[in-house]
Each structure stands twice: as C-alpha cells, then as structure tokens.
Design an enzyme around this catalytic site. Structure first.
Site, PDB file in Angstrom:
ATOM      1  N   HIS A 111      -1.203 -15.342  15.094  1.00 15.92           N
ATOM      2  CA  HIS A 111      -0.864 -13.921  14.942  1.00 15.92           C
ATOM      3  C   HIS A 111       0.163 -13.422  15.957  1.00 15.92           C
ATOM      4  O   HIS A 111       0.055 -12.314  16.500  1.00 15.92           O
ATOM      5  CB  HIS A 111      -2.129 -13.070  15.022  1.00 15.92           C
ATOM      6  N   HIS A 148      -3.870  -6.323   8.971  1.00 15.28           N
ATOM      7  CA  HIS A 148      -5.164  -6.984   9.182  1.00 15.28           C
ATOM      8  C   HIS A 148      -6.333  -6.000   9.045  1.00 15.28           C
ATOM      9  O   HIS A 148      -7.323  -6.097   9.762  1.00 15.28           O
ATOM     10  CB  HIS A 148      -5.178  -7.633  10.569  1.00 15.28           C
ATOM     11  N   GLU A 188      -5.181 -10.181   3.683  1.00 18.75           N
ATOM     12  CA  GLU A 188      -3.924 -10.228   4.425  1.00 18.75           C
ATOM     13  C   GLU A 188      -2.835 -10.865   3.565  1.00 18.75           C
ATOM     14  O   GLU A 188      -2.780 -12.081   3.401  1.00 18.75           O
ATOM     15  CB  GLU A 188      -4.102 -11.031   5.711  1.00 18.75           C
TER      16      GLU A 188
END
Length: 312
Positions: free
Chosen positions: A106, A176, A277
């Site tokens: 991420h 997210h 996502e």
C-alpha cells in the site's frame, strides 16, 4: 453537492485536518483531507432508518494512531503488494520499504493514506491533490495526483483518480473503505478467475478459475471472513456492475462499478466490514503477464469507481 467544510482536528504535529460533507439523493458522505479518507457514509435501510455504513473513527487521532487497517483511505502510490519490495523498470531496479511482511504494501511506510491533501471544490464534490516527489517511498518520478469525490444524481459515491509523472513510474490507486451494512452480508463478484497467492501473500502469477473454490462469488452468497484476494473482473470498464454487497438484515445494498481490471476483496476476521478495493493486480511491476501499471511522461493515469446504494 457540498454542504459543509469544517476543521475536524489536528494531527500530532499540529497539521489541520479538514472534513468535507457531501449530500445528495439520500446519501451523506464525509471526506477527510488526511489520507483522502472516506470517514463516513450514511444511508437508510429498508425501513428508512439512517445509519453509517462504513467503518472508521470519530476523531483524527484514531486514524493517526491506528493506521494499519487503512479505514476509508486513499491508497498509493502502489496499492496492494510488490514482492520483496523490489521491481524493475527500464533497466533499473527500485527498492521499497518492506512494510507488509517481506513485501511492500500500500505504498510503503508513509503512503498516500498518511499524507494531508490539498482540497478544493470541483465537479460538485471535493478534489484532493498532492505532489508525490521523485523518490518518495522509493518510487521514481514526480507524480502529480488527484482524487475527486462526488455524489451523482442517485446518490452514488464516485471517486475519479488522475495522475501524471515526469519520469517512468508505477501507479496503482484504490480506496480502502470497509462496508458494514448491518448484519452478515452476501457478496457477488463478476469474476470467473482470481490471482492465487503463495505462502507470503504475493501472487503466483497464475490466473486460476474460481469455480470449485470458496472464492466463487459469481452468484450471491454469504461473504464470510478470511478473504484477502484479487479477483480478475470479467467485464471491467465501468459499464456493468462488478460487485454487489447485500445485507439481508437491513436490506442495504452497495453496488460497484469500475474501470479497473481487478477487485481486491478483503474481509478480515477481526473487523466486521468488507473492503471492495478496485485496482490493478498485486505485484504487476514484477509480472509482465498482468495488466501494466507503468505510467510514462506524457500519459495520464485515469481511473474511476462508483459505489451505488440501494435497498431491497
């Protein structure tokens, strides 16, 4: 439309965080300048009772002190995993922080979710923007990136991303948000294949059929927990819905449209929400057989996802 902008708190270093409120067609959504976070979304159930449908915190400190779940966050510069925190590009090797086990996750240790974004009104919503400098978290190129949050005529939450670079780089952006519609949900995903994982959580490179596995959500069934997988969408592009989350107890429904080729479904055992996502596949910079995430000067990265709401 925008119905409010407020100073919502300050980070531990004193930086002000603002919260923008959008309201339209029965949806109220609140967006933070910290991390591009979708802090709340409120919708009625089948009986008309309005309640929040996403997981998050009531104050800035919660997000700063507990960043790991990425509640509602805008994730980048590269969402999901890059194997071993290393990738090649144009004959060079780039090394990133290994913040997700042995992999980069991420965007690294201080990705887009931990930055304060500039905000202005745009397209009836709020446009968040920032410049990610060359070398930030190990990624090459100066990246100018924006995400515009708005509500369309039927109250759907639309997130439109754009980015340009001055040097070749890789980009994979997502949101997210964890959806909690009230009660155990059912899930449908329009995907006949998924990307299997090795023992470290990185993809093997295979595109395997969902048929005969616990990941076959082509027909709606209980979502369950313990899912953290990327689905290869059958019809990306935004014209057709790619996923639906439905809570029989409340009647609430979230429907997802996206221009992205993949959908990471994350339903952890310990949180009580489901993250949907939309993104490119994990570890694409090391997998030339996957859709490319390379962005070059003169090109524009553009991606759009819509979360529609309803009841039944």
């Amino acid at each position: 439309m925008i119905t409010g902008v407020e100073e919502w708190g300050r980070l531990s270093d004193g930086t002000v965080v603002h919260r923008w409120t959008l309201e339209r067609a029965g949806t109220r959504a609140r967006i933070l300048t910290y991390g591009g976070i979708v802090q709340s979304v409120e919708r009625p159930d089948r009986d008309g009772a309005v309640a929040g449908v996403v997981l998050g915190f009531d104050g800035v400190a919660g997000y700063e002190e507990r960043p790991e779940p990425y509640f509602g966050a805008l994730v980048g510069r590269y969402a999901n995993r890059i194997r071993d925190g290393v990738f090649p590009l144009d004959g060079r090797t780039y090394r990133l922080a290994r913040n997700g086990g042995p992999h980069s996750l991420h965007g690294g240790e201080r990705g887009f979710d931990k930055r304060v974004w500039e905000a202005r009104e745009a397209d009836g919503g709020v446009r968040l923007s920032r410049v990610s400098p060359d070398g930030e978290e190990g990624f090459p190129g100066r990246l100018e990136v924006s995400a515009t949050y708005s509500l369309d005529g039927d109250g759907a939450l639309r997130i439109a991303y754009e980015a340009v670079t001055d040097a070749p780089t890789v980009v994979n952006l997502t949101n997210h948000t964890y959806w909690d519609l009230g009660g155990a949900p059912e899930l449908r995903v329009a995907a006949s294949r998924f990307t299997p994982l090795d023992g470290t959580g990185a993809p093997t490179g295979e595109l395997a059929p969902v048929e005969g596995t616990r990941l076959d959500f082509r027909s709606s069934r209980p979502a369950g927990t313990g899912i953290d997988h990327n689905f290869v969408l059958d019809a990306p592009g935004g014209a057709e819905p790619v996923a639906e989350l439905y809570a029989p107890a409340t009647g609430r429904v979230v429907t997802v449209w996206t221009t992205e080729p993949g959908l990471q479904v994350y339903a952890p055992d310990h949180l009580g929400g489901v993250a949907l996502e939309t993104q490119h596949f994990p570890d694409s910079p090391n997998r030339p057989e996957f859709p490319s995430t390379v962005l070059r000067p003169g090109e524009v990265f553009a991606s759009e996802t819509r979360y529609g709401f309803g009841v039944r």
